[in-house]
Design a protein around this motif. Sequence first.
Motif, PDB file in Angstrom:
ATOM      1  N   ASP A 174      12.144   0.112   3.639  1.00  8.33           N
ATOM      2  CA  ASP A 174      11.917  -0.625   4.890  1.00  8.33           C
ATOM      3  C   ASP A 174      10.509  -1.198   4.918  1.00  8.33           C
ATOM      4  N   GLY A 175      10.401  -2.529   4.985  1.00  6.00           N
ATOM      5  CA  GLY A 175       9.111  -3.172   5.109  1.00  6.00           C
ATOM      6  C   GLY A 175       8.400  -3.391   3.785  1.00  6.00           C
ATOM      7  N   LEU A 176       7.112  -3.592   3.911  1.00  5.80           N
ATOM      8  CA  LEU A 176       6.267  -3.923   2.772  1.00  5.80           C
ATOM      9  C   LEU A 176       5.637  -2.647   2.214  1.00  5.80           C
ATOM     10  N   SER A 177       5.642  -2.499   0.911  1.00  6.20           N
ATOM     11  CA  SER A 177       4.977  -1.355   0.285  1.00  6.20           C
ATOM     12  C   SER A 177       4.135  -1.860  -0.880  1.00  6.20           C
ATOM     13  N   VAL A 178       2.926  -1.354  -0.970  1.00  9.59           N
ATOM     14  CA  VAL A 178       2.018  -1.742  -2.045  1.00  9.59           C
ATOM     15  C   VAL A 178       1.566  -0.487  -2.771  1.00  9.59           C
ATOM     16  N   TYR A 179       1.539  -0.576  -4.087  1.00  3.95           N
ATOM     17  CA  TYR A 179       1.073   0.508  -4.941  1.00  3.95           C
ATOM     18  C   TYR A 179      -0.086  -0.042  -5.779  1.00  3.95           C
ATOM     19  N   TYR A 180      -1.135   0.758  -5.939  1.00  6.42           N
ATOM     20  CA  TYR A 180      -2.272   0.254  -6.706  1.00  6.42           C
ATOM     21  C   TYR A 180      -3.052   1.394  -7.340  1.00  6.42           C
ATOM     22  N   THR A 181      -3.894   1.035  -8.309  1.00  7.45           N
ATOM     23  CA  THR A 181      -4.825   1.976  -8.925  1.00  7.45           C
ATOM     24  C   THR A 181      -6.225   1.385  -8.826  1.00  7.45           C
ATOM     25  N   ASN A 182      -7.207   2.150  -9.273  1.00 11.65           N
ATOM     26  CA  ASN A 182      -8.577   1.631  -9.322  1.00 11.65           C
ATOM     27  C   ASN A 182      -8.910   1.028 -10.674  1.00 11.65           C
ATOM     28  N   ALA A 183      -7.885   0.693 -11.452  1.00 15.23           N
ATOM     29  CA  ALA A 183      -8.106   0.027 -12.734  1.00 15.23           C
ATOM     30  C   ALA A 183      -8.555  -1.415 -12.553  1.00 15.23           C
ATOM     31  N   CYS A 184      -8.473  -1.930 -11.326  1.00 16.88           N
ATOM     32  CA  CYS A 184      -8.933  -3.285 -11.006  1.00 16.88           C
ATOM     33  C   CYS A 184      -9.885  -3.207  -9.816  1.00 16.88           C
ATOM     34  N   PRO A 185     -11.030  -3.874  -9.875  1.00 16.73           N
ATOM     35  CA  PRO A 185     -11.996  -3.797  -8.773  1.00 16.73           C
ATOM     36  C   PRO A 185     -11.557  -4.517  -7.503  1.00 16.73           C
ATOM     37  N   PHE A 186     -10.533  -5.360  -7.585  1.00 19.45           N
ATOM     38  CA  PHE A 186     -10.096  -6.119  -6.409  1.00 19.45           C
ATOM     39  C   PHE A 186      -9.135  -5.344  -5.510  1.00 19.45           C
ATOM     40  N   THR A 187      -8.525  -4.286  -6.024  1.00 21.02           N
ATOM     41  CA  THR A 187      -7.403  -3.687  -5.303  1.00 21.02           C
ATOM     42  C   THR A 187      -7.794  -2.988  -4.003  1.00 21.02           C
ATOM     43  N   GLU A 188      -8.930  -2.329  -3.954  1.00 18.28           N
ATOM     44  CA  GLU A 188      -9.314  -1.601  -2.742  1.00 18.28           C
ATOM     45  C   GLU A 188      -9.433  -2.540  -1.542  1.00 18.28           C
TER      46      GLU A 188
END
Length: 253
Positions: A174-188
Amino acid sequence: METLTIKQLTEENIAEEHICCAISDKKSTEGYNAKKEWLKKQFKEGHVFKKLDVRGKVFIEYVPAEKGWVPIDAPNYMLINCFWVSGKYKNHGHGKALYQECLQDAKGMNGIVVVVANKKQPFMSEKKFFKKQGFELCDTAAPYFELWYKPFKKNASIPKFKDIAKKGVCDVKDGLSVYYTNACPFTEYYTHVELKRVAESKGIKLQITKLDTREKAQNHFVPHTIYNIFYNGKFVTQHILNEKYFDRFITPQ
């Protein structure tokens, strides 16, 4: 163009060295520092970061696949994690030189493996480069991910995506889900500030999940773990979204 030096980042020099991405993006300062901390931990696991000794985006990252943050089975292969040559540094052989560093460091292993897309996608390496280096397609995953490999040994096992990463669906329906790591400086910043703000303005439910361990990343729902967006359980994109790009990828239902 003059001959330039390739430099390797280490625990000892990373505090003084830049990491190529987000050099001038002050919004991503927190993510920039988070990636440096992430790298310090990964260096202990065999992660390699080599760059051209210039102030630009010209670098390669690779790691033994068993220690990589990608849901693949590729025993004794070297995994190319991130590979970027941009701007004025393109078409001068720098990409080939960085790749040769990986090739040298992978000697004695079964080969090299990389995740690409079936056609050019943002924030992903282009497969045409690897095809020129003799890589072959060995597996696919929905909707457009491909696994390419270059074996060094005749009887080397053929790498493959884990089954969980093949269908392009997640467990948040349901809805939007985002998954990320700190392997990229832009994600935070672009996850916790930009994406959150845009989703709230459009009244779309958002769930944020940080893949903060290798185990989580190695058992993720798609092969691209640095950043990925799902909508109503289905993978949409690995493009880092802001207000400009949101409507291109997300159509409320």
